[in-house]
Design a protein around this motif. Sequence first.
Motif, mmCIF file in Angstrom:
data_model
loop_
_atom_site.group_PDB
_atom_site.id
_atom_site.type_symbol
_atom_site.label_atom_id
_atom_site.label_comp_id
_atom_site.label_asym_id
_atom_site.label_seq_id
_atom_site.Cartn_x
_atom_site.Cartn_y
_atom_site.Cartn_z
ATOM 1 N N LEU A 40 6.555 7.376 47.958
ATOM 2 C CA LEU A 40 6.052 5.990 47.800
ATOM 3 C C LEU A 40 6.931 5.390 46.780
ATOM 4 O O LEU A 40 7.324 4.194 46.775
ATOM 5 N N CYS A 41 7.393 6.162 45.663
ATOM 6 C CA CYS A 41 8.001 5.434 44.452
ATOM 7 C C CYS A 41 9.696 5.257 45.082
ATOM 8 O O CYS A 41 10.323 4.326 44.502
ATOM 9 N N GLY A 42 10.114 6.273 46.018
ATOM 10 C CA GLY A 42 11.348 5.725 46.538
ATOM 11 C C GLY A 42 11.357 4.546 47.464
ATOM 12 O O GLY A 42 12.373 3.663 47.184
ATOM 13 N N GLN A 85 2.123 15.145 44.972
ATOM 14 C CA GLN A 85 3.442 14.825 44.238
ATOM 15 C C GLN A 85 4.386 14.254 45.350
ATOM 16 O O GLN A 85 5.007 13.598 44.998
ATOM 17 N N PHE A 86 4.264 15.042 46.473
ATOM 18 C CA PHE A 86 5.543 14.590 47.541
ATOM 19 C C PHE A 86 5.235 13.060 47.930
ATOM 20 O O PHE A 86 6.095 12.420 47.964
ATOM 21 N N ALA A 87 4.268 12.759 48.335
ATOM 22 C CA ALA A 87 3.670 11.448 48.727
ATOM 23 C C ALA A 87 3.902 10.466 47.911
ATOM 24 O O ALA A 87 4.450 9.449 47.978
ATOM 25 N N ASN A 137 1.380 -2.633 42.294
ATOM 26 C CA ASN A 137 -0.053 -2.140 41.904
ATOM 27 C C ASN A 137 0.034 -0.736 42.293
ATOM 28 O O ASN A 137 -0.845 -0.024 43.189
ATOM 29 N N LEU A 138 1.043 0.057 41.855
ATOM 30 C CA LEU A 138 1.126 1.370 42.220
ATOM 31 C C LEU A 138 0.058 2.178 41.800
ATOM 32 O O LEU A 138 -0.232 3.271 42.515
#
Length: 142
Positions: free
Chosen positions: A48-50, A42-44, A33-34
């Motif tokens: 989260l994607c990492g 952008q950094f956060a 549920n991204l």
Amino acid sequence: MSDEPTNLPTFAQYRLRFCVEESFLDLKSNGFNLEASRLGDQFALSQLCGVIALTMLFLVLQGVQVVASGNGRRVDAHWNRGMSYLKLGWNWIRLAITQQWKIQVYPFLSSLPDPQPAIASKQQQNDSFKREFTVLSRFPAS
């Protein structure tokens, strides 16, 4: 739509694209549920994607091991494998936590072809045998 010529290799590439679409589904409504994170930074979002990428790898490794060890029916009600390896791993981890099993970490994926591709239904399996394509080199006269 594509500017590529319509031939059998094009259909093979399109089939591979559907596998990628399943991964997008796991990232969205079927799994993490991204979109609900609503992160604007952008950094956060990249952090989260990492974390999600590492979690996906862990769950896929678990799912592959579940199928390889013959335990797929414990977490997948389909006669044939009907779930992605990620969903199998996710269900296995959930079951292991509720049953208080030791969770093993598997360090690698096999380079062998998938021994049991996912088939969600018998209808899907039957339809896959019916597909035939004819490549026309020119349009027939009307």
